[in-house]
Design a protein around this motif. Structure first.
Motif, PDB file in Angstrom:
ATOM      1  N   GLU A 145       9.384 -16.821  10.958  1.00 31.25           N
ATOM      2  CA  GLU A 145       7.817 -17.055  10.373  1.00 31.25           C
ATOM      3  C   GLU A 145       7.438 -15.727  10.021  1.00 31.25           C
ATOM      4  O   GLU A 145       7.437 -14.785  10.481  1.00 31.25           O
ATOM      5  N   LEU A 146       7.114 -15.812   8.426  1.00 31.27           N
ATOM      6  CA  LEU A 146       6.328 -14.736   7.841  1.00 31.27           C
ATOM      7  C   LEU A 146       4.795 -15.104   7.352  1.00 31.27           C
ATOM      8  O   LEU A 146       4.815 -15.960   6.540  1.00 31.27           O
ATOM      9  N   PHE A 147       4.269 -14.439   8.011  1.00 27.09           N
ATOM     10  CA  PHE A 147       2.505 -14.671   7.851  1.00 27.09           C
ATOM     11  C   PHE A 147       2.020 -13.374   7.141  1.00 27.09           C
ATOM     12  O   PHE A 147       2.115 -12.298   7.606  1.00 27.09           O
ATOM     13  N   SER A 148       1.385 -13.613   5.778  1.00 28.97           N
ATOM     14  CA  SER A 148       0.619 -12.615   5.128  1.00 28.97           C
ATOM     15  C   SER A 148       1.348 -11.237   4.936  1.00 28.97           C
ATOM     16  O   SER A 148       1.034 -10.063   5.385  1.00 28.97           O
ATOM     17  N   ILE A 149       2.572 -11.451   4.735  1.00 27.04           N
ATOM     18  CA  ILE A 149       3.633 -10.391   4.250  1.00 27.04           C
ATOM     19  C   ILE A 149       3.957 -10.499   2.689  1.00 27.04           C
ATOM     20  O   ILE A 149       4.728 -11.492   2.516  1.00 27.04           O
ATOM     21  N   PRO A 150       3.756  -9.488   1.969  1.00 27.24           N
ATOM     22  CA  PRO A 150       3.876  -9.631   0.683  1.00 27.24           C
ATOM     23  C   PRO A 150       5.382  -9.572   0.291  1.00 27.24           C
ATOM     24  O   PRO A 150       6.041  -8.631   0.760  1.00 27.24           O
ATOM     25  N   LEU A 151       6.020 -10.540  -0.308  1.00 31.35           N
ATOM     26  CA  LEU A 151       7.347 -10.652  -0.746  1.00 31.35           C
ATOM     27  C   LEU A 151       7.760 -10.460  -2.165  1.00 31.35           C
ATOM     28  O   LEU A 151       7.300 -11.190  -2.878  1.00 31.35           O
ATOM     29  N   THR A 152       8.300  -9.207  -2.435  1.00 30.74           N
ATOM     30  CA  THR A 152       8.506  -9.061  -3.945  1.00 30.74           C
ATOM     31  C   THR A 152       9.890  -9.691  -4.119  1.00 30.74           C
ATOM     32  O   THR A 152      10.515 -10.584  -3.559  1.00 30.74           O
ATOM     33  N   GLY A 153      10.299  -9.616  -5.539  1.00 29.08           N
ATOM     34  CA  GLY A 153      11.575 -10.116  -6.056  1.00 29.08           C
ATOM     35  C   GLY A 153      12.706  -9.992  -5.212  1.00 29.08           C
ATOM     36  O   GLY A 153      13.566 -10.796  -4.914  1.00 29.08           O
TER      37      GLY A 153
END
Length: 731
Positions: free
Chosen positions: A386-394
């Motif tokens: 689960e990934l909540f409110s974590i900016p994921l780049t390319g």
């Protein structure tokens, strides 16, 4: 400890909950152990005493507590956590790279040797790319441990035991992160041992093996390095290349090699073990038996056994045996795939089906600083991410897509408010590769974000096309992307046919988009097993479109049991609403904030009551936020009259402007119906959240007392005046 657990948490053992909270407070320094004489006793360890009761651990801020848990005095604490911990959460504001090694050891114990099945990360505004990919890759079971774990003074006793039991030698030097070179392994052998000390021999091996591997793959630039340490040891060759097969590593594009995936064991398969006296790198060594791989093993090819026939005392023969084996394996796989036209153990058989990104985890300036999956060992992996409110780049999205491609133990994936944008296609490519694995376990995917890069229904179609074996799919967006027309071409799936899926639950939240039943119809048609459908914040253009939806549900989903509409204006679709209530299969219907009674007539309410009274299948009717009011609530009590055959057991009338006097009248009328039926009633649950019951506390308490004698009532203390003031302030 002055902590009150949230009401939503279902606590079965308060003793366990106390000790778990106690452990967390001691670890994070919230509870000062030195201030209590009993806790500061040298004969007593607070962490050790409470560690076996911890099932959920949160690592906060700058990774506080990680170094303490991996310290030598707390080895037993870590062993207890490995057996008891099930959920590991990260709530980081920043990161401390100096304890990166401690973090890797902690994850190794808790995930690879432990019982952790869920990893959740939330609210990391500016995530460190190296640590984020480290957590993701170790959660997926990949790790390049380096030499530390295999030494006799290793903090990991389990690895040390396996090393001693199997007679494994020291692994290659190298850090877990920070490498710009694809290293497939190096091991050490005494200079006076079987390799000999002839420099001419070494040069001959280096030149010959490079020539053979170059012939096996002319496009791959392979170098073999043979170095001699100051202690009189010789390292076996390190194979370094410059290209890679798609989805095989997490390194940069310019530092990967194009070698068949079986060679590097990236799919979790065990390579044939070499004779005990041979010195081989981790790419050639059989994984420890304690670490069961997450994917199935393929039968060994007769060609692979040739490696075992190579003389372990001769580096020259060993290198040539490996080269010949890989050349022949690649040729046989290519010929078999060309003849049969099928995928090879989950890898797509055609370029069109192969995920398109080449270097996962790349940046414009080079590698993100992690070793490739080819050089990593494969361990136990988790089942929920689960990934909540974590900016994921390319880069991180490509890395995650690569990990997903072979993450067969993963059962649930939640990506919430990660700013994916066009990078969602990297995730889809990983899911497409994973769907080709027969032993994959993924059945729940939830994706939510602020802006939608593509229309919601189109994304649903893309996900189901990539992974038709899903059982639960949720797609949710808050706002429509104004730049939606600029999305990359070639990713639209509107015209692609959706394969038959195993979908049972579908949730779509539209960012104020049209329902587009014509696009939703193929999704429903492919989901014959659908049992639950939820449509949120969609706009319906005309009654014809709503009627088309009802027709699609009737024809394509005869087993649908739960249907939910939220924040969909149905004030002008009374006929369609009545048709839904007559459905002989639906067991639960939700009209949440749909403005049903905004401008309705008395006949409409009477029709609803009469239809529900005759429907013996419907068990739950939820009508929150529909401006029901007092008089309509009192009328709903007739659903339970003496001549009713209704099976309604749950009724939700939350947020419906209900006042205490109206609720009391409803309670009295319900009591009279129950008396007429001789006490035989199936009604068991009533929800009354956020109604105006605070206007007359005494009347409200009398009404609740009467209702609780009949059914279970769930309500709350709500300040209606303040809520109305807040509503006026934002108008």
């Amino acid at each position: 400890m002055k902590i009150r657990p949230p009401k939503s948490e279902n606590i079965t053992s308060w003793r366990k909950k106390f000790l778990e909270t106690f452990f967390s407070n001691v670890l994070h320094g919230v509870l000062d152990v030195s201030s209590d004489q009993r806790l500061s006793d040298r004969r007593f360890s607070p962490l050790l005493h409470s560690s076996r009761h911890v099932t959920q651990l949160t690592i906060c801020n700058m990774l506080q507590g990680v170094a303490e848990l991996t310290a030598e005095p707390n080895q037993r604490v870590l062993e207890n956590l490995a057996g008891s911990l099930r959920t590991l959460k990260f709530h980081l504001l920043t990161s401390d790279l100096s304890i990166r090694h401690s973090l890797s050891l902690l994850l190794h114990h808790l995930i690879h040797h432990g019982a952790v099945s869920q990893v959740s990360m939330c609210s990391w505004p500016v995530p460190d790319k190296v640590l984020l990919v480290l957590i993701l890759s170790m959660s997926a079971g990949f790790w390049h441990p380096g030499k530390t774990l295999m030494h006799q003074d290793s903090p990991c006793s389990l690895c040390r035991e396996e090393s001693d039991a199997q007679g494994l030698l020291t692994q290659e030097d190298g850090a877990l992160l920070g490498s710009n070179q694809l290293c497939c392994g190096s091991t050490e052998q005494s200079e006076t041992g079987q390799w000999g000390d002839s420099e001419s021999r070494s040069k001959k091996v280096q030149t010959a093996s490079a020539k053979v591997l170059e012939e096996a793959d002319p496009d791959s630039q392979v170098s073999i390095e043979l170095s001699r340490s100051s202690s009189g040891t010789v390292k076996t060759p390190m194979l370094c290349g410059l290209r890679s097969h798609p989805l095989q590593n997490l390194a940069c594009q310019d530092v990967s090699c194009e070698v068949p995936p079986e060679y590097y064991n990236i799919k979790g398969e065990s390579s044939p073990s070499l004779p005990k006296r041979s010195s081989v790198g981790p790419a050639f060594r059989k994984p420890y038996r304690r670490f069961k791989t997450a994917v199935g093993r393929k039968r060994r090819s007769p060609r692979r056994n040739r490696r075992a026939h190579a003389d372990p005392e001769d580096l020259y023969d060993f290198v040539f045996a490996v080269a010949r084996e890989e050349e022949e394996t690649a040729e046989s796989l290519y010929e078999s795939n060309a003849q049969e036209g099928e995928s090879i153990d989950g890898w797509a058989s055609s370029p069109a089906d192969t995920p398109s990104f080449e270097g996962v985890g790349c940046t414009e300036g080079g590698s993100v600083g992690i070793l490739p999956l080819k050089a990593a060992c494969r361990f136990r992996s988790i089942s929920t991410l689960e990934l909540f409110s974590i900016p994921l780049t390319g880069d991180t999205c490509r890395a995650l897509g690569n990990l997903l491609s072979s993450w067969v133990s993963l059962e649930k994936l939640v990506l919430s408010y990660n700013g994916l944008g066009a990078n969602i296609f990297c995730i889809l490519s990983g899911l497409r590769a994973l769907s080709h694995r027969r032993d994959c376990s993924l059945h729940v995917v939830r994706v939510s974000d602020v802006f939608s890069h593509i229309p919601s229904v189109e994304l649903v179609r893309s996900i189901l096309t990539a992974f038709p074996r899903l059982h639960t799919l949720s797609v949710s967006f808050d706002l429509k992307n104004l730049l939606e027309g600029n999305r990359p071409e070639g990713h639209s799936s509107s015209e692609a046919e959706i394969p038959e899926s195993c979908l049972e639950q579908l949730e779509i939240r539209f960012p104020r988009e049209p329902l587009q039943t014509s696009l939703l119809w193929p999704v429903l048609k492919a989901s014959r097993s659908l049992q639950q459908l939820s449509l949120d914040s969609a706009t319906i253009s005309c009654p014809l479109e709503f009627g088309l939806l009802l027709q699609a549900l009737k024809e394509c989903n005869p087993g649908l049991k739960r249907l939910s509409f939220h924040d969909v204006n149905l004030a002008d679709y009374q006929k369609e609403v009545l048709l839904l209530l007559q459905d002989p299969v639906l067991q639960e219907i939700t009209f949440s904030f749909c403005r049903l009674f905004e401008s309705c007539t008395t006949e409409f309410l009477s029709d609803i009551i009469q239809i529900v009274k005759r429907n013996s299948t419907l068990k739950s009717l939820k009508l929150p936020g529909n401006r029901l009011g007092n008089h309509r609530l009192v009328a709903l009590a007739d659903i339970f009259s003496e001549d009713s055959s209704s099976s309604i057991c749950q009724l939700d009338v939350s947020s419906n402007c209900i006042k205490p006097d109206g609720l009391l009248e409803f309670a009295k009328k319900l009591e009279s119906h129950i008396l007429q039926r001789g006490g035989q009633i199936k009604f068991t649950h009533l929800r009354l959240f956020q109604n105006w019951l605070d206007q007359d506390a005494a009347t409200a308490q009398e009404a609740l007392r009467r209702l609780r004698a009949v059914c279970s009532v769930v309500s709350n203390t709500w300040d209606s005046s303040q809520a109305f003031a807040d509503y006026i302030s934002v108008m």
